[in-house]
Design a protein around this motif. Structure first.
Motif, PDB file in Angstrom:
ATOM      1  N   TYR A  22       0.827  -1.211   0.000  1.00 39.24           N
ATOM      2  CA  TYR A  22       0.000   0.000   0.000  1.00 39.24           C
ATOM      3  C   TYR A  22       0.862   1.262   0.000  1.00 39.24           C
ATOM      4  O   TYR A  22       0.441   2.317  -0.456  1.00 39.24           O
ATOM      5  CB  TYR A  22      -0.967  -0.010   1.185  1.00 39.24           C
ATOM      6  CG  TYR A  22      -0.295   0.133   2.533  1.00 39.24           C
ATOM      7  CD1 TYR A  22      -0.248   1.367   3.175  1.00 39.24           C
ATOM      8  CD2 TYR A  22       0.294  -0.957   3.168  1.00 39.24           C
ATOM      9  CE1 TYR A  22       0.373   1.505   4.415  1.00 39.24           C
ATOM     10  CE2 TYR A  22       0.906  -0.836   4.387  1.00 39.24           C
ATOM     11  CZ  TYR A  22       0.953   0.401   5.012  1.00 39.24           C
ATOM     12  OH  TYR A  22       1.569   0.540   6.237  1.00 39.24           O
ATOM     13  N   LYS A  23       2.084   1.156   0.478  1.00 40.14           N
ATOM     14  CA  LYS A  23       2.986   2.319   0.506  1.00 40.14           C
ATOM     15  C   LYS A  23       3.432   2.725  -0.899  1.00 40.14           C
ATOM     16  O   LYS A  23       3.925   3.831  -1.088  1.00 40.14           O
ATOM     17  CB  LYS A  23       4.198   2.024   1.381  1.00 40.14           C
ATOM     18  CG  LYS A  23       3.836   1.899   2.854  1.00 40.14           C
ATOM     19  CD  LYS A  23       5.054   1.621   3.697  1.00 40.14           C
ATOM     20  CE  LYS A  23       4.673   1.515   5.159  1.00 40.14           C
ATOM     21  NZ  LYS A  23       5.837   1.267   6.008  1.00 40.14           N
ATOM     22  N   ASP A  24       3.253   1.836  -1.873  1.00 34.77           N
ATOM     23  CA  ASP A  24       3.588   2.153  -3.264  1.00 34.77           C
ATOM     24  C   ASP A  24       2.458   2.889  -3.978  1.00 34.77           C
ATOM     25  O   ASP A  24       2.616   3.275  -5.133  1.00 34.77           O
ATOM     26  CB  ASP A  24       3.921   0.867  -4.027  1.00 34.77           C
ATOM     27  CG  ASP A  24       5.174   0.200  -3.499  1.00 34.77           C
ATOM     28  OD1 ASP A  24       6.213   0.884  -3.425  1.00 34.77           O
ATOM     29  OD2 ASP A  24       5.106  -0.987  -3.143  1.00 34.77           O
ATOM     30  N   ASN A  25       1.339   3.064  -3.309  1.00 38.12           N
ATOM     31  CA  ASN A  25       0.182   3.727  -3.902  1.00 38.12           C
ATOM     32  C   ASN A  25       0.044   5.130  -3.309  1.00 38.12           C
ATOM     33  O   ASN A  25      -0.454   5.287  -2.191  1.00 38.12           O
ATOM     34  CB  ASN A  25      -1.077   2.903  -3.636  1.00 38.12           C
ATOM     35  CG  ASN A  25      -2.299   3.485  -4.298  1.00 38.12           C
ATOM     36  OD1 ASN A  25      -2.309   4.622  -4.760  1.00 38.12           O
ATOM     37  ND2 ASN A  25      -3.365   2.694  -4.328  1.00 38.12           N
ATOM     38  N   PRO A  26       0.469   6.156  -4.035  1.00 37.97           N
ATOM     39  CA  PRO A  26       0.433   7.513  -3.492  1.00 37.97           C
ATOM     40  C   PRO A  26      -0.972   8.117  -3.405  1.00 37.97           C
ATOM     41  O   PRO A  26      -1.147   9.193  -2.836  1.00 37.97           O
ATOM     42  CB  PRO A  26       1.288   8.308  -4.485  1.00 37.97           C
ATOM     43  CG  PRO A  26       1.146   7.572  -5.771  1.00 37.97           C
ATOM     44  CD  PRO A  26       1.020   6.121  -5.397  1.00 37.97           C
ATOM     45  N   TYR A  27      -1.972   7.428  -3.938  1.00 34.83           N
ATOM     46  CA  TYR A  27      -3.325   7.988  -3.996  1.00 34.83           C
ATOM     47  C   TYR A  27      -4.261   7.457  -2.912  1.00 34.83           C
ATOM     48  O   TYR A  27      -5.433   7.812  -2.891  1.00 34.83           O
ATOM     49  CB  TYR A  27      -3.939   7.724  -5.373  1.00 34.83           C
ATOM     50  CG  TYR A  27      -3.065   8.226  -6.489  1.00 34.83           C
ATOM     51  CD1 TYR A  27      -2.918   9.585  -6.733  1.00 34.83           C
ATOM     52  CD2 TYR A  27      -2.346   7.340  -7.277  1.00 34.83           C
ATOM     53  CE1 TYR A  27      -2.094  10.061  -7.743  1.00 34.83           C
ATOM     54  CE2 TYR A  27      -1.515   7.805  -8.298  1.00 34.83           C
ATOM     55  CZ  TYR A  27      -1.400   9.163  -8.513  1.00 34.83           C
ATOM     56  OH  TYR A  27      -0.575   9.619  -9.507  1.00 34.83           O
ATOM     57  N   LEU A  28      -3.753   6.626  -2.020  1.00 41.86           N
ATOM     58  CA  LEU A  28      -4.624   6.034  -0.998  1.00 41.86           C
ATOM     59  C   LEU A  28      -5.057   7.078   0.027  1.00 41.86           C
ATOM     60  O   LEU A  28      -4.222   7.799   0.567  1.00 41.86           O
ATOM     61  CB  LEU A  28      -3.900   4.913  -0.257  1.00 41.86           C
ATOM     62  CG  LEU A  28      -4.002   3.519  -0.802  1.00 41.86           C
ATOM     63  CD1 LEU A  28      -3.331   2.533   0.140  1.00 41.86           C
ATOM     64  CD2 LEU A  28      -5.417   3.101  -1.052  1.00 41.86           C
ATOM     65  N   PRO A  29      -6.339   7.121   0.323  1.00 47.86           N
ATOM     66  CA  PRO A  29      -6.806   8.019   1.387  1.00 47.86           C
ATOM     67  C   PRO A  29      -6.291   7.550   2.757  1.00 47.86           C
ATOM     68  O   PRO A  29      -6.073   6.355   2.985  1.00 47.86           O
ATOM     69  CB  PRO A  29      -8.328   7.900   1.321  1.00 47.86           C
ATOM     70  CG  PRO A  29      -8.644   7.185   0.056  1.00 47.86           C
ATOM     71  CD  PRO A  29      -7.423   6.434  -0.344  1.00 47.86           C
ATOM     72  N   ASP A  30      -6.145   8.489   3.657  1.00 50.85           N
ATOM     73  CA  ASP A  30      -5.655   8.184   5.004  1.00 50.85           C
ATOM     74  C   ASP A  30      -6.507   7.142   5.716  1.00 50.85           C
ATOM     75  O   ASP A  30      -5.992   6.317   6.467  1.00 50.85           O
ATOM     76  CB  ASP A  30      -5.577   9.458   5.858  1.00 50.85           C
ATOM     77  CG  ASP A  30      -4.459  10.388   5.410  1.00 50.85           C
ATOM     78  OD1 ASP A  30      -3.511   9.909   4.740  1.00 50.85           O
ATOM     79  OD2 ASP A  30      -4.535  11.593   5.727  1.00 50.85           O
TER      80      ASP A  30
END
Length: 186
Positions: free
Chosen positions: A149-157
């Motif tokens: 998930y850290k590779d996905n810059p678009y994830l909401p908090d």
């Protein structure tokens, strides 16, 4: 592409395919999932959203009946492999097996025998034993990437918090879905 949940495996693969169909012509690209409902609810929906984002989606380019998108002389076909006949006969240059761990080895083999170029296979490593580990990842022509998930810059908090809660609530789920690591027998 082995990875945890929400690690951008699907979106990254779609972006790559959209780049291919803009840069090249005369490609047949098969995007495959085990069942049609899961294909329509996930990868097909995401494909359309990303193609809209890049300004290349047009309803006149998409055949809803056949689930085919034609662009720049290329064919992107979407199909499920829940029927054995769907894996035989079709040939392609590029194959993408979305959630490949859901697809049986014999179906994978039939699809690969009809793929002239290369294949992309993405999966969550939730199964401790699978042919992917023994028969695909060990191939000399296999590139292997693990994403989280850290590779996905678009994830909401909010999503990040839910994933990170697994550290405390379910260490095995954290290992698979948070860290993108192979599951173990419980």
């Amino acid at each position: 592409m082995q990875g945890g949940t929400r690690s951008s495996k699907t979106i990254s693969s779609i972006d790559f395919i959209l780049w291919l169909i803009q840069e090249y012509q005369d490609l047949t690209i098969s995007i495959v999932r085990e069942t049609l409902p899961s294909l329509k609810a996930s990868v097909l929906r995401d494909f359309k959203d990303r193609a809209l984002f890049y300004g290349i989606w047009s309803e006149c380019c998409f055949n809803k009946t056949e689930l085919e998108f034609r662009y720049n002389g290329n064919l992107v076909e979407f199909f499920s492999v829940d029927n054995e006949q769907k894996v035989r006969g079709r040939k392609r240059q590029v194959l993408w097996l979305n959630e490949g761990n859901e697809i049986a080895k014999d179906k994978y083999t039939q699809l690969m025998l009809r793929t002239e170029g290369f294949a992309i296979l993405d999966f969550n490593p939730s199964m401790p034993h699978h042919y992917i580990y023994d028969d695909i990842l060990t191939r000399s022509d296999c590139a292997y990437v693990i994403t989280t998930y850290k590779d996905n810059p678009y994830l909401p908090d909010e999503i990040i918090k839910e994933i990170e809660l697994l550290k405390e609530t379910d260490p095995m789920a954290w290992k698979v879905y948070g860290c993108g690591e192979r599951g173990e027998d419980r």
